[in-house]
Structures are given as C-alpha cells and as structure tokens.
Design an enzyme around this catalytic site. Structure first.
Site, PDB file in Angstrom:
ATOM      1  N   GLY A  52     -55.040   4.025 -47.538  1.00 31.25           N
ATOM      2  CA  GLY A  52     -54.931   5.379 -48.065  1.00 31.25           C
ATOM      3  C   GLY A  52     -55.255   6.472 -47.060  1.00 31.25           C
ATOM      4  O   GLY A  52     -55.167   7.653 -47.379  1.00 31.25           O
ATOM      5  N   HIS A  53     -55.611   6.110 -45.844  1.00 29.77           N
ATOM      6  CA  HIS A  53     -56.033   7.120 -44.842  1.00 29.77           C
ATOM      7  C   HIS A  53     -55.360   6.862 -43.510  1.00 29.77           C
ATOM      8  O   HIS A  53     -55.992   6.362 -42.590  1.00 29.77           O
ATOM      9  CB  HIS A  53     -57.549   7.070 -44.674  1.00 29.77           C
ATOM     10  CG  HIS A  53     -58.130   8.288 -44.022  1.00 29.77           C
ATOM     11  ND1 HIS A  53     -58.249   8.435 -42.663  1.00 29.77           N
ATOM     12  CD2 HIS A  53     -58.638   9.425 -44.558  1.00 29.77           C
ATOM     13  CE1 HIS A  53     -58.828   9.597 -42.386  1.00 29.77           C
ATOM     14  NE2 HIS A  53     -59.066  10.213 -43.522  1.00 29.77           N
ATOM     15  N   PHE A  54     -54.241   7.140 -43.283  1.00 27.09           N
ATOM     16  CA  PHE A  54     -53.170   7.586 -44.172  1.00 27.09           C
ATOM     17  C   PHE A  54     -52.064   6.557 -44.041  1.00 27.09           C
ATOM     18  O   PHE A  54     -51.839   6.055 -42.930  1.00 27.09           O
ATOM     19  CB  PHE A  54     -52.681   8.968 -43.747  1.00 27.09           C
ATOM     20  CG  PHE A  54     -53.790  10.000 -43.746  1.00 27.09           C
ATOM     21  CD1 PHE A  54     -54.176  10.608 -44.922  1.00 27.09           C
ATOM     22  CD2 PHE A  54     -54.446  10.323 -42.576  1.00 27.09           C
ATOM     23  CE1 PHE A  54     -55.198  11.576 -44.914  1.00 27.09           C
ATOM     24  CE2 PHE A  54     -55.465  11.278 -42.576  1.00 27.09           C
ATOM     25  CZ  PHE A  54     -55.846  11.898 -43.739  1.00 27.09           C
TER      26      PHE A  54
END
Length: 149
Positions: A52-54
């Site tokens: 999620g990052h990223f």
C-alpha cells in the site's frame, strides 16, 4: 556477554522483542560498548508495507526507517548492558531533528550507524543515521527508555 560479530537476525531476536513483520534489523556488523553500533536491513519488495505504500511506486515509509533506527539504538543499549534481561525492554521514547534526505526503495540496503550520546537513569540519547550506498537517507536524534515490565 561475549559479542561475536556479525550478529544475525535469529540472534537479534534474543536481544529485542520485535518479530516479523516489525523486526527491521537483519544483521549487526559492528559494536563498541556504550559508544556505537552498526546494523543493516535489506529492503525487499515482499515486505507488507509495499502493498500500500505505494503499489506503483514502492517507497519505504519514513516511520519504519525511524523504527529501524530506534531498534538499532535499543540494541546498542542492550548489548552495552551485557544482554537483555527477561523483564526489561527499551522503548522508543522520543525523536528530535529528524531529516529525510533520500527515498528508500526495494533493493536498497540500509546501513544504520548509531552513537550513544548520553545515558542517564535508564534513558539513552542517540545520534542515528541511516544510509544507502554511502548517502544519508535519514538522520535523527533518538531517545530510548528502559522499562521493567
């Protein structure tokens, strides 16, 4: 405690309580009691934060680099005291002058260089630097506090 270098991840887990996915140190490569410690972390794409990052531009979160620096500081304190006592922990207690100078991405090897500046009543103040390829990525003053739990 006789310190044999390098200290590998399985033995780091005997010193600090962190475990996957939060253990951020892979190896301790240098140690001078009450003075300095050098540790490394190999940053890989399969770490959970990169989902999620990223997703399209994986960058290691700065807070995790700071956490890794704090783990290195705590490890310096623990090794300097001769090892970890069963009911004692060094907690991340504060940060000053944090500066982020370079992104850290999968494939990088972070080298943490920490130096004990002061130690009083169970609170250590450390100068901490994280480097990639000799370039400073993050630097900060970190405090760790010893607590009996």
């Amino acid at each position: 405690m006789d310190v044999q270098l390098p200290i590998e991840a399985k033995d780091i887990q005997k010193l600090i309580p962190h475990r996957y996915p939060f253990l951020q140190l892979d190896r301790i490569t240098a140690f001078e009691p009450m003075k300095t410690l050098t540790a490394i972390k190999n940053v890989t794409i399969n770490e959970p934060q990169f989902q999620g990052h990223f997703p399209d531009l994986p960058v290691m979160p700065g807070v995790l680099i700071i956490e890794a620096m704090a783990q290195a500081c705590g490890t310096l304190a623990i090794l300097s005291e001769g090892g970890r006592k069963e009911n004692e922990f060094f907690f991340f207690a504060g940060i000053d002058e944090a500066r982020f100078k370079r992104q850290v991405i999968p494939g990088d090897q972070l080298v943490f260089e920490v130096e004990l500046l002061t130690s009083r009543r169970g609170i250590g103040k450390f100068n901490a630097v994280a480097k990639v390829d000799g370039q400073v990525a993050v630097e900060a003053i970190i405090m760790c506090a010893k607590r009996v739990v």
